[in-house]
Every structure is written in structure tokens, then in C-alpha cells.
Motif scaffolding. Sequence first.
Motif, PDB file in Angstrom:
ATOM      1  N   TYR A   1      -3.365  14.647  -9.138  1.00 41.93           N
ATOM      2  CA  TYR A   1      -4.027  13.342  -9.111  1.00 41.93           C
ATOM      3  C   TYR A   1      -3.806  12.617  -7.784  1.00 41.93           C
ATOM      4  CZ  TYR A   1      -5.333  13.641 -14.030  1.00 41.93           C
ATOM      5  OH  TYR A   1      -5.909  14.019 -15.226  1.00 41.93           O
ATOM      6  N   GLY A   2      -3.317  13.347  -6.800  1.00 44.15           N
ATOM      7  CA  GLY A   2      -3.209  12.809  -5.458  1.00 44.15           C
ATOM      8  C   GLY A   2      -1.992  11.940  -5.209  1.00 44.15           C
ATOM      9  N   CYS A   3      -1.881  11.491  -3.973  1.00 43.14           N
ATOM     10  CA  CYS A   3      -0.862  10.522  -3.563  1.00 43.14           C
ATOM     11  C   CYS A   3      -1.549   9.171  -3.424  1.00 43.14           C
ATOM     12  CB  CYS A   3      -0.222  10.935  -2.249  1.00 43.14           C
ATOM     13  SG  CYS A   3       0.715  12.480  -2.339  1.00 43.14           S
ATOM     14  N   ILE A   4      -1.041   8.188  -4.136  1.00 48.43           N
ATOM     15  CA  ILE A   4      -1.686   6.877  -4.209  1.00 48.43           C
ATOM     16  C   ILE A   4      -0.763   5.820  -3.623  1.00 48.43           C
ATOM     17  CG2 ILE A   4      -2.463   5.096  -5.823  1.00 48.43           C
ATOM     18  CD1 ILE A   4      -3.581   7.357  -7.550  1.00 48.43           C
ATOM     19  N   ASN A   5      -1.342   4.972  -2.793  1.00 44.17           N
ATOM     20  CA  ASN A   5      -0.579   3.986  -2.043  1.00 44.17           C
ATOM     21  C   ASN A   5      -1.025   2.572  -2.386  1.00 44.17           C
ATOM     22  OD1 ASN A   5      -0.732   2.545   1.153  1.00 44.17           O
ATOM     23  ND2 ASN A   5       1.191   2.998   0.159  1.00 44.17           N
ATOM     24  N   LEU A   6      -0.044   1.678  -2.529  1.00 48.70           N
ATOM     25  CA  LEU A   6      -0.319   0.239  -2.614  1.00 48.70           C
ATOM     26  C   LEU A   6      -0.065  -0.355  -1.243  1.00 48.70           C
ATOM     27  CD1 LEU A   6      -0.830  -2.458  -4.173  1.00 48.70           C
ATOM     28  CD2 LEU A   6       1.656  -2.516  -4.569  1.00 48.70           C
ATOM     29  N   HIS A   7      -1.112  -0.952  -0.644  1.00 49.47           N
ATOM     30  CA  HIS A   7      -1.013  -1.534   0.699  1.00 49.47           C
ATOM     31  C   HIS A   7      -1.320  -3.022   0.624  1.00 49.47           C
ATOM     32  CE1 HIS A   7      -1.037  -1.497   5.083  1.00 49.47           C
ATOM     33  NE2 HIS A   7      -2.124  -2.253   5.044  1.00 49.47           N
ATOM     34  N   ALA A   8      -0.503  -3.826   1.311  1.00 53.90           N
ATOM     35  CA  ALA A   8      -0.603  -5.287   1.197  1.00 53.90           C
ATOM     36  C   ALA A   8      -1.615  -5.892   2.162  1.00 53.90           C
ATOM     37  CB  ALA A   8       0.766  -5.916   1.406  1.00 53.90           C
ATOM     38  N   SER A   9      -2.860  -5.442   2.053  1.00 57.62           N
ATOM     39  CA  SER A   9      -3.967  -6.084   2.771  1.00 57.62           C
ATOM     40  C   SER A   9      -5.263  -5.659   2.107  1.00 57.62           C
ATOM     41  CB  SER A   9      -3.989  -5.688   4.258  1.00 57.62           C
ATOM     42  OG  SER A   9      -4.577  -4.409   4.441  1.00 57.62           O
ATOM     43  N   LEU A  10      -6.341  -6.293   2.504  1.00 56.08           N
ATOM     44  CA  LEU A  10      -7.662  -5.901   2.029  1.00 56.08           C
ATOM     45  C   LEU A  10      -8.232  -4.893   3.018  1.00 56.08           C
ATOM     46  CD1 LEU A  10      -8.997  -9.420   0.929  1.00 56.08           C
ATOM     47  CD2 LEU A  10      -8.176  -7.580  -0.556  1.00 56.08           C
TER      48      LEU A  10
ATOM     49  N   ASN B   1      -4.280  -7.059  -1.988  1.00 58.51           N
ATOM     50  CA  ASN B   1      -3.691  -5.725  -2.128  1.00 58.51           C
ATOM     51  C   ASN B   1      -4.793  -4.697  -2.278  1.00 58.51           C
ATOM     52  OD1 ASN B   1      -0.722  -6.150  -2.280  1.00 58.51           O
ATOM     53  ND2 ASN B   1      -1.254  -7.407  -4.045  1.00 58.51           N
ATOM     54  N   THR B   2      -4.509  -3.503  -1.800  1.00 56.66           N
ATOM     55  CA  THR B   2      -5.423  -2.369  -1.959  1.00 56.66           C
ATOM     56  C   THR B   2      -4.652  -1.191  -2.531  1.00 56.66           C
ATOM     57  OG1 THR B   2      -6.755  -3.054  -0.056  1.00 56.66           O
ATOM     58  CG2 THR B   2      -6.975  -0.766  -0.790  1.00 56.66           C
ATOM     59  N   VAL B   3      -5.198  -0.583  -3.570  1.00 56.32           N
ATOM     60  CA  VAL B   3      -4.675   0.684  -4.078  1.00 56.32           C
ATOM     61  C   VAL B   3      -5.623   1.768  -3.592  1.00 56.32           C
ATOM     62  CG1 VAL B   3      -4.041   2.039  -6.106  1.00 56.32           C
ATOM     63  CG2 VAL B   3      -3.705  -0.450  -6.106  1.00 56.32           C
ATOM     64  N   MET B   4      -5.089   2.744  -2.878  1.00 56.35           N
ATOM     65  CA  MET B   4      -5.951   3.735  -2.248  1.00 56.35           C
ATOM     66  C   MET B   4      -5.403   5.151  -2.418  1.00 56.35           C
ATOM     67  SD  MET B   4      -5.174   3.590   1.791  1.00 56.35           S
ATOM     68  CE  MET B   4      -3.593   4.160   2.377  1.00 56.35           C
ATOM     69  N   LEU B   5      -6.289   6.098  -2.286  1.00 55.28           N
ATOM     70  CA  LEU B   5      -5.951   7.509  -2.294  1.00 55.28           C
ATOM     71  C   LEU B   5      -5.568   7.899  -0.871  1.00 55.28           C
ATOM     72  CD1 LEU B   5      -5.983   9.705  -4.494  1.00 55.28           C
ATOM     73  CD2 LEU B   5      -8.313  10.278  -3.749  1.00 55.28           C
ATOM     74  N   MET B   6      -4.367   8.403  -0.683  1.00 57.90           N
ATOM     75  CA  MET B   6      -3.871   8.661   0.669  1.00 57.90           C
ATOM     76  C   MET B   6      -4.492   9.916   1.275  1.00 57.90           C
ATOM     77  SD  MET B   6       0.169   7.752   0.072  1.00 57.90           S
ATOM     78  CE  MET B   6       0.617   7.870   1.797  1.00 57.90           C
ATOM     79  N   ASP B   7      -4.719   9.846   2.598  1.00 59.76           N
ATOM     80  CA  ASP B   7      -5.110  11.024   3.370  1.00 59.76           C
ATOM     81  C   ASP B   7      -4.175  11.110   4.575  1.00 59.76           C
ATOM     82  OD1 ASP B   7      -6.009   9.134   5.184  1.00 59.76           O
ATOM     83  OD2 ASP B   7      -8.139   9.462   4.772  1.00 59.76           O
ATOM     84  N   GLU B   8      -4.507  11.932   5.558  1.00 56.63           N
ATOM     85  CA  GLU B   8      -3.599  12.152   6.684  1.00 56.63           C
ATOM     86  C   GLU B   8      -3.560  10.991   7.682  1.00 56.63           C
ATOM     87  OE1 GLU B   8      -3.393  16.253   8.385  1.00 56.63           O
ATOM     88  OE2 GLU B   8      -5.037  16.632   6.973  1.00 56.63           O
ATOM     89  N   GLY B   9      -4.527  10.074   7.612  1.00 62.92           N
ATOM     90  CA  GLY B   9      -4.540   8.939   8.525  1.00 62.92           C
ATOM     91  C   GLY B   9      -3.617   7.828   8.071  1.00 62.92           C
ATOM     92  N   MET B  10      -3.506   6.798   8.908  1.00 59.59           N
ATOM     93  CA  MET B  10      -2.697   5.637   8.549  1.00 59.59           C
ATOM     94  C   MET B  10      -3.551   4.612   7.807  1.00 59.59           C
ATOM     95  SD  MET B  10      -0.436   3.052  10.939  1.00 59.59           S
ATOM     96  CE  MET B  10       0.809   4.278  11.294  1.00 59.59           C
TER      97      MET B  10
END
Length: 298
Positions: free
Chosen positions: A98-107, A130-139
Motif C-alpha cells: 500500500y506504499g509509503c505515505i507521508n504527512l507533510h505540513a503544507s498544502l 496538511n497534505t497526505v501523499m503517496l511518497m516517490d523518490e522526489g522531495m
Amino acid sequence: MKIVFMGTSSFAVPSLKALVENFQVVGVITQPDRPAHRGQKLTPSPVKKMALELGLCLYQPEKKSQIEETVLKLKPDCVVVVAYGRILTKEVLGIPPYGCINLHASLLPKYRGAAPIQRCLMAGEKLTGNTVMLMDEGMDTGDILRQESVPIDEEDNLLSLSEKLSTKGAKLLVSTLKDWFEGKIAPTPQDHQQATYAPPIWKEEYRICWKASAQSVKDRVRGLYPNCYAFLEEGERIKVLKVRVCQESGEPGELIHQRKFQVACGENSVEVLELINPKGKRVSGEDFLRGYQVKKLR
């Protein structure tokens, strides 16, 4: 669903607690203990402290290969990352189904990078989130699963806004994961043309430049709370904790009033309401002037 959680700073703690209440957290990965404070004593991260308090399996890998080995051993359905402080390799990203999922504190795509809360406050933003996103190799470039806007109050600083975003982010993370696991979310690619960046804070940025506008000084004090500083004429350093913008002008750095701690900026001026004096005591601006003769800050 079995989850491996990766996090380090205090921002990640509410998310860890919320995940434990809703999912099976099979392991917590945090950064190794680092020297901190004046004694440079090895200090555990806030996430480590919470993981131990919750009785969770804890791992502190030093090398990228060790992170991969740990995740492979734990066999999670999903890896959740919140303020971990390290970029994951392609190999780690490909492990959980189900991937690596990140919570990031910006829109996202606004304020990608290490210091989104500091940078948005320093820029005088009125809205973040906040943004919940599916992580890839970028920042912070991965597809978005869900976002939530959070207004920035006029008196918010780094501490108050971080607490607000971390609490709301934990709830957003849990609801997003539930829908993601049930197949109710279609990832949305980011508009990379709209991307802005939030690089780490340089130590030089903590010193106040009185040639900047009063509003800029206030936003810097808020965004870098509680570490903005200035020097008295004799070279003693004070930390400025809270200011308000005033309309009077003068030579940048000069005190406009002797009873109010009002300092001229490049445009308008600020009244210093709270500070930490050279002896390390937190005082009001007016109380500070009763004990110190100040004509100019630099």
C-alpha cells in the motif's frame, strides 16, 4: 493493516498515537539519539520516547541499508512517514503493497522541503494546511491522497501553529489511511509548475535585520520562535519572542521610545513585547528597559 511508522520530531507524536489507536503498528523507526543541550548529552527523539511509552518495537538504523533491512523484516502493508528527517530509497518505497505515505505540513505543492511551517510564517501567509501523499523518490513530489486547509491566526508562532497542524494532521492521516486501504481514494498528481520550496533554516537567519520592514521582522520572529535574536550596543545578546507592528519610523535599530521597547525598522517599527534578556530570563519589553539602558539594537 500492519503499519511501520517512521518519525522523529515532536510533530510526529500525535500521528503515532492516533495510528496505534486505529491500526496495528508493528514497528517504529526513528533517528539515532543525538547530542543536545549544553552538555551535548545523547538525547532520544520525542518519537522514541513515545514509542517506548506505548510499548512498541523500536528501531534506530544509522544506514540506508539498515532501514531497508528493518522494513523487509517487519513486512508491513504500509509505511507511514511523519517528520522523519531522512529521504527513503527507491528500494524502501517499493516494499509495502500500500506504499509509503507521508504527512507533510503544507498544502503541496507549496512549501516542499524541511521547514514548511517556519517558511510559511516567515512569508506572512494567512493559510496553510496538511497534505497526505503517496511518497516517490522526489522531495515531497508524490501524488496527493488528501489535503486539509488550516488558517493561520495573527498571533500564531512556530510553536502554536506546529501544535495545531500536528493535531489536525493526525486525524487527517487516520481518515485518509482508512479510505486508502478500502480503495476509496484515487491519487492526484501534483501540479509541479506551482511548486515552492521550504529549505532548512540557516543559523544566520535567526538574527534580526532591522533594515527589513516591521511586518517582515514580526513574521521572522513568529516563524523562528523562540530563537530570533539581536545584539545590544555592548554586544550582549537578547532573544526576541514577540513583537507588534507600529507605524512610527526612525533609523533602523534605534529605539523610538524610552519607556516602550519600540525599535525602528526599514519600514515602520516594532514594539518588543516579550524577550529573553542576556541573563536568560523571560521578561516583558517594558520590564527589560527598567534594567537596561538601550539606545540601539544591532
